[in-house]
Enzyme design. Structure first.
Site, short mmCIF file in Angstrom:
data_model
loop_
_atom_site.label_atom_id
_atom_site.label_comp_id
_atom_site.label_asym_id
_atom_site.label_seq_id
_atom_site.Cartn_x
_atom_site.Cartn_y
_atom_site.Cartn_z
CG ASP A 1 -2.62 3.15 6.93
OD1 ASP A 1 -2.65 2.58 5.83
OD2 ASP A 1 -3.40 4.05 7.24
CG HIS B 1 -0.43 5.89 4.82
ND1 HIS B 1 -1.81 5.94 4.93
CD2 HIS B 1 0.05 6.69 5.80
CE1 HIS B 1 -2.13 6.72 5.95
NE2 HIS B 1 -1.03 7.19 6.50
CG ASN C 1 -1.74 1.21 1.41
OD1 ASN C 1 -2.42 1.61 0.46
ND2 ASN C 1 -1.74 1.83 2.58
CB SER D 1 5.17 4.95 4.31
OG SER D 1 5.58 5.97 5.20
C1 GRF Z 1 -2.36 9.06 -2.61
O1 GRF Z 1 -2.07 10.20 -1.85
C2 GRF Z 1 -2.00 7.82 -1.85
O2 GRF Z 1 -0.87 7.97 -1.05
C3 GRF Z 1 -3.19 7.62 -0.98
O3 GRF Z 1 -4.28 7.99 -1.78
C4 GRF Z 1 -3.85 8.90 -2.78
C5 GRF Z 1 -4.22 8.30 -4.09
O4 GRF Z 1 -3.93 9.14 -5.16
N1 GRF Z 1 -3.24 6.27 -0.45
P1 GRF Z 1 -4.05 8.59 -6.64
O5 GRF Z 1 -5.46 8.00 -6.76
O6 GRF Z 1 -3.01 7.56 -6.85
O7 GRF Z 1 -3.89 9.77 -7.53
#
Ligand code: GRF
Length: 226
Positions: free
Chosen positions: A154, A118, A116, A145
């Site tokens: 997370d 995050h 994932n 991360s």
């Molecule tokens: C990103 O900030 C990611 O870290 C978080 O959700 C957002 C997704 O953005 N988990 P995208 O859909 O990849 O543009």
């Protein structure tokens, strides 16, 4: 799947996204530039209106939306969408902006094969609204991360992080916008390490170049992880 086998064929990836899809788009771009030796098999979403679906389709990647409301409960939906993902025989599932908490039984089945991204420097600011919370906490540094997914939200072991300084006058929106390109580089570099077999989950930790990883790798200015 042994590390040896992984090295012989491109890593098969299924992405999960609920929104914009820019992180999945970064994987597509890197793969097209031959900077990422992976096969992007499909993009799955829990939302039919997710822009991520179009990002995938435009690149010729199969895009599938499944509606949680069509299933009896949360865990039935999770089982169904991960069963669909499994049909693509992925080596790795990449949660790239997938905004659902996944049933612990499903997570356990994919442990070590699911990561994932995050938007915080974990273990700081798990959960939502990370940019606002970093500002409210008076942090001097913010970041993103990439971690293996475990039942703890997370909370799985972190592979790598990208950090940016917080500036006076920053807003959550400004921070998010400045972080996003770093997220993209971080995700691509992390997936590249997994694809090369240099990074893997082992027990409750991470092995990097055949040694336990004591602290998350950091993204350097040249886009590499060390
Ligand atoms: C990103 O900030 C990611 O870290 C978080 O959700 C957002 C997704 O953005 N988990 P995208 O859909 O990849 O543009």
């Amino acid at each position: 799947m042994t590390a040896e086998l992984l090295r012989r064929r491109p890593l098969r990836i299924v992405g999960f996204a609920s929104g914009r899809g820019s992180n999945f788009g970064a994987l597509i771009a890197a793969q097209r530039e031959q900077a990422l030796p992976v096969e992007l098999c499909a993009l799955l979403s829990d939302r039919g209106d997710a822009a991520a679906l179009a990002v995938a389709r435009q690149a010729g990647v199969e895009a599938i939306a499944m509606r949680p409301h069509d299933h009896a409960d949360r865990s039935a939906f999770d089982r169904a969408i991960f069963d669909r993902a499994a049909q693509f025989l992925p080596d790795l599932i990449v949660l790239a902006g997938y905004m659902r908490i996944i049933d612990p039984g499903v997570v356990a089945a994919w442990q070590g094969r699911m990561i994932n991204i995050h938007p915080s420097l974990l273990p700081n600011h798990r959960g939502l609204h990370t940019h606002r919370r970093a500002l409210e906490a008076g942090d001097r540094e913010h970041g993103a991360s990439v971690h293996y997914v475990t039942a703890e939200l997370d909370g799985g072991p972190t592979i790598a992080q990208a950090a940016i300084p917080i500036r006076a006058g920053d807003t959550p929106e400004a921070l998010a916008a400045r972080l996003l390109p770093q997220e993209h580089r971080l995700l691509v570099a992390s997936v590249a390490l997994i694809a090369s077999g240099r990074v893997a989950m082992a027990g409750s930790g991470i092995v990097f170049d055949e040694a336990p990883l004591a602290a998350p790798l950091r993204l350097g200015a040249d886009g590499s992880l060390a």
